[in-house]
Design a protein around this motif. Sequence first.
Motif, short mmCIF file in Angstrom:
data_model
loop_
_atom_site.label_atom_id
_atom_site.label_comp_id
_atom_site.label_asym_id
_atom_site.label_seq_id
_atom_site.Cartn_x
_atom_site.Cartn_y
_atom_site.Cartn_z
N ARG A 10 1.00 -1.13 0.00
CA ARG A 10 0.07 -0.25 -0.07
C ARG A 10 1.07 1.30 -0.04
NH1 ARG A 10 -0.20 3.92 3.09
NH2 ARG A 10 -2.35 3.97 3.97
N GLY B 27 0.51 5.79 -0.70
CA GLY B 27 -0.38 7.14 -1.22
C GLY B 27 0.29 7.76 -2.19
N LYS C 176 -12.66 2.55 3.36
CA LYS C 176 -12.38 2.96 4.57
C LYS C 176 -13.47 3.61 5.36
CE LYS C 176 -7.51 3.02 5.16
NZ LYS C 176 -6.39 4.05 5.91
N GLY D 159 -10.80 6.61 0.77
CA GLY D 159 -10.30 6.87 2.15
C GLY D 159 -11.67 7.45 3.04
N GLN E 87 -8.32 2.18 -3.22
CA GLN E 87 -8.79 2.53 -1.72
C GLN E 87 -9.66 3.78 -1.92
OE1 GLN E 87 -5.71 2.62 1.29
NE2 GLN E 87 -6.23 4.59 1.88
N SER F 154 -3.61 1.69 -3.55
CA SER F 154 -3.60 3.09 -3.51
C SER F 154 -4.96 3.86 -3.42
CB SER F 154 -2.59 3.78 -4.64
OG SER F 154 -2.11 4.99 -4.32
N GLU F 155 -4.92 5.02 -2.89
CA GLU F 155 -6.16 5.70 -2.70
C GLU F 155 -6.53 6.81 -3.89
OE1 GLU F 155 -7.93 8.83 0.73
OE2 GLU F 155 -6.23 7.80 1.14
#
Length: 336
Positions: free
Chosen positions: A126, A128, A206, A183, A181, A163-164
């Motif tokens: 993971r 960002g 999330k 967030g 992802q 990744s977000e």
Amino acid sequence: MIVVVKPNTREEDIQRLIKVIEAQGVKIHYSKGVDHTILGIVGDTTLIDTDKIRSNQIVKDVLRVQEPYKKANRLFHPEDTIVDVAGRKVGEGTISIFAGPCSVESEDQVVSIAKSIKASGATFLRGGAFKPRTSPYAFQGLGYEGLDLLKIARKATGLPIVSEIMSLEQLPAFEDVDIIQVGARNMQNFILLKELGKIDKPILLKRGMSATMKEFLMSAEYIMKEGNDKVILCERGIRTFETATRNTLDISCIPVLKRQSHLPIIIDPSHATGLSWTVEALSKAAIAVGADGVMIEVHNNPEEALCDGEQSITPERFDKIMTTLKKYAEFENKVM
């Protein structure tokens, strides 16, 4: 509303019943598990004659679902969902480890960390690329360059990348990202969730810092309603009156959500407290309460990290934690 079909019912009889129900203007979510066959009725069920459906010889029972989330509901899907990511399964008695830097800073940094965590047994890398920060003056990530660097690290190690995403405009750039992802700040970005529901790619969702469990599952429902069932839930701490930690890890949400939903659930102890020394204890707790995985922030030089260095652990510390977590997983009859 759900229709529970009797065991050992012929497929042609089930399909015949589905056509009868769909003729009443609703849609059917068909879930056939090892022990149960469930027909989830989605739509306006107020005019459906439950007694008529119940009288069908293949029907065991008809139940009305009170919760507003349907596809994420365990009643609709009694068997645990297993999300397959590049041959790696999230769920099914496996503890998945998502590890890597909060923010991708350079090629040397992310490749070095990726090699280290892989050697320790991590399942996913993971990192960002786009960073939502409370302060507009804080490091916002390398953006599209960061995604390219993650792909380089994936090629070097074979680890699938997570990744977000921040907005719809970025979606084309995430086509080659293994898990997208969403967030905490975007948990209720419903336009984004709808579009992510239209693609065939795992989504790591999330929990919002002020979201209830019901709101959390409703966000998952937005994705699943559009056809994407590959949703992984992630508890990352919620906002309470406590100030000793950044957020309060709601460890109780794991058994509760496991009871209410069939989706796999992981915990992010790094973001939950913002303190690196809490990561090991909370990771052990996550396995004990039934989580399907843990997300841990790892940085090769936390003191010089451009983002969230205080909550990051070194690769050496990560390796020791992994040794401990493997023992906990074995005790729970799970594998890492």
